[in-house]
Scaffold this motif. Structure first.
Motif, PDB file in Angstrom:
ATOM      1  N   ALA A 178       0.754  -1.030  -0.106  1.00 30.22           N
ATOM      2  CA  ALA A 178      -0.074  -0.278   0.364  1.00 30.22           C
ATOM      3  C   ALA A 178       0.927   1.391  -0.280  1.00 30.22           C
ATOM      4  O   ALA A 178       1.008   2.242  -1.104  1.00 30.22           O
ATOM      5  N   ARG A 227      -1.587   3.967  -1.729  1.00 31.88           N
ATOM      6  CA  ARG A 227      -2.345   4.034  -0.597  1.00 31.88           C
ATOM      7  C   ARG A 227      -3.058   3.732   0.330  1.00 31.88           C
ATOM      8  O   ARG A 227      -1.710   3.007   1.257  1.00 31.88           O
ATOM      9  N   ALA A 266      -7.868   0.283   0.786  1.00 33.81           N
ATOM     10  CA  ALA A 266      -7.670   0.785  -0.528  1.00 33.81           C
ATOM     11  C   ALA A 266      -7.253  -0.596  -1.290  1.00 33.81           C
ATOM     12  O   ALA A 266      -6.884  -0.684  -1.925  1.00 33.81           O
ATOM     13  N   GLU A 267      -5.431  -0.762  -0.397  1.00 34.58           N
ATOM     14  CA  GLU A 267      -4.631  -1.521  -1.479  1.00 34.58           C
ATOM     15  C   GLU A 267      -6.005  -2.917  -1.457  1.00 34.58           C
ATOM     16  O   GLU A 267      -5.261  -3.520  -2.078  1.00 34.58           O
ATOM     17  N   CYS A 304      -8.289  -2.791  -3.848  1.00 31.00           N
ATOM     18  CA  CYS A 304      -7.994  -3.119  -5.144  1.00 31.00           C
ATOM     19  C   CYS A 304      -7.047  -4.638  -5.611  1.00 31.00           C
ATOM     20  O   CYS A 304      -7.398  -5.494  -6.082  1.00 31.00           O
TER      21      CYS A 304
END
Length: 70
Positions: A25, A30, A34-35, A38
């Motif tokens: 991340a 990020r 969010a990582e 994703c």
């Protein structure tokens, strides 16, 4: 227009796995959350699961209104 609400839930991870995600991340600029999102989207795409693109919140200043002279 606000982004749709997200589902929150607790997630327990091995500390070594969390540390690896945290490093990834940071290198992608990020958050860990969010990582993880994703990585899950990428994994689902590899399995052929189709998802709609995520709705992103608008960032930055709102446009100036004509006639607003403050």
């Amino acid at each position: 227009m606000a982004a749709p609400p997200k589902k929150a839930f607790p997630l327990r991870l091995d500390t070594a796995l969390y540390a690896a995600i945290e490093r990834a991340a940071a290198s992608d600029l990020r958050s860990v959350n969010a990582e993880v999102e994703c990585l899950l989207r990428e994994a689902l795409a590899r399995r052929g699961v189709k998802l709609s693109d995520p709705v992103r919140a608008k960032r930055g200043r709102p446009p100036k209104n004509a006639g607003d002279e403050t």
